[in-house]
Scaffold this active site. Structure first.
Site, short mmCIF file in Angstrom:
data_model
loop_
_atom_site.label_atom_id
_atom_site.label_comp_id
_atom_site.label_asym_id
_atom_site.label_seq_id
_atom_site.Cartn_x
_atom_site.Cartn_y
_atom_site.Cartn_z
N GLY A 114 0.91 -1.37 -0.03
CA GLY A 114 0.12 0.22 0.00
C GLY A 114 0.99 1.19 -0.05
O GLY A 114 1.09 1.86 1.06
N GLY A 118 -5.63 2.79 -6.80
CA GLY A 118 -6.55 3.02 -5.70
C GLY A 118 -7.52 2.05 -5.16
O GLY A 118 -7.54 0.86 -5.70
N HIS A 174 -8.59 -2.78 2.24
CA HIS A 174 -9.34 -3.30 3.48
C HIS A 174 -10.41 -4.38 3.33
O HIS A 174 -11.32 -4.53 4.61
CB HIS A 174 -9.86 -2.14 4.18
CG HIS A 174 -8.97 -1.14 4.77
ND1 HIS A 174 -9.28 0.05 5.18
CD2 HIS A 174 -7.63 -1.20 4.93
CE1 HIS A 174 -8.06 0.66 5.83
NE2 HIS A 174 -7.02 -0.14 5.52
N SER A 196 -0.75 -7.36 -4.68
CA SER A 196 0.19 -8.07 -3.78
C SER A 196 0.21 -9.57 -3.61
O SER A 196 1.27 -10.30 -3.36
CB SER A 196 -0.24 -7.50 -2.43
OG SER A 196 -0.09 -8.03 -1.25
N SER A 234 4.02 6.84 3.75
CA SER A 234 4.65 5.67 4.80
C SER A 234 5.99 5.37 4.18
O SER A 234 6.89 5.13 5.19
CB SER A 234 3.88 4.52 5.25
OG SER A 234 3.40 4.23 3.76
#
Ligand code: MG
Length: 204
Positions: A40, A69, A138, A118, A46
């Protein structure tokens, strides 16, 4: 305060500065053992914290995102941002924003963007990881894929961080909390830090 190459508040994203600082500090304690990885990337907020810790430790950060997105970033949803819309593709594209962040932060040699799904990348992965940060989709399916696909690659003594963990259902979605519980219930991890919705566990 920690020293970062650019102000993280100039980077679009959903990570609180206190969470970012915790990521930086704990990554710094293990990164000398080997590469780190996040799921992500979005626009690189991050990656700025994690990548800066990796740079200090002399290692690299893999940053995975399909860059189209998450569900909540799509048109008509709460976190849609028209500036991240690729008109020609008719889709969200956050990769240019990530590259801009890495260039401005002088982290292009440290943070390695991996563009793709992923779960597919996890299936082919072999490199042990010092620090894994799960901050992807999520949906329960994606969160479970991220946890079961990637956590076996964390080396002993390495760390697992999960964002958007909300123990109370009224505070947010359940998927990150679900994988956080599974990690703890597995007996393979113990918790070392809780900052807002961020949880950091160590693999034992
Ligand atoms: Mg998040």
């Amino acid at each position: 305060m920690i020293d970062l190459p650019i102000d993280p508040e100039t980077v679009k994203g959903f990570l609180h500065p206190e969470e970012g600082e915790a990521l930086f500090r704990l990554t710094a304690t293990v990164a000398a053992e080997g590469p780190c990885l996040e799921i992500g990337s979005y626009c690189g907020k991050s990656a700025l914290y994690l990548g800066s810790a990796c740079k200090q430790a002399g290692t690299i950060l893999f940053s995975i995102d399909h860059h189209r997105g998450s569900e909540e970033h799509q048109p008509g949803w709460d976190y849609f941002d028209a500036r991240l819309w690729d008109e020609a593709a008719g889709m969200v594209d956050t990769l240019p924003a990530l590259r801009r962040t890495l260039r401005l932060a002088d982290l292009e040699g440290v943070v390695v963007p991996i563009v793709g799904n992923s779960a597919s990348i996890a299936a082919a992965w072999k490199t042990p990881l010092s620090f894994l940060f799960i901050d992807g989709s999520h949906t329960l399916e994606s969160a479970l894929n991220d946890y079961y696909g990637w956590s076996p690659h964390i080396r002993f003594g390495g760390m697992l961080a999960i964002h958007d963990v909300f123990p109370r259902p009224e505070d947010g979605g359940r998927a990150p909390y679900e994988i956080y519980r599974r990690a703890l219930d597995s007996g393979d991890y113990s918790e070392v830090m809780e900052v807002r919705s961020l949880r950091i566990l160590v693999r034992q």
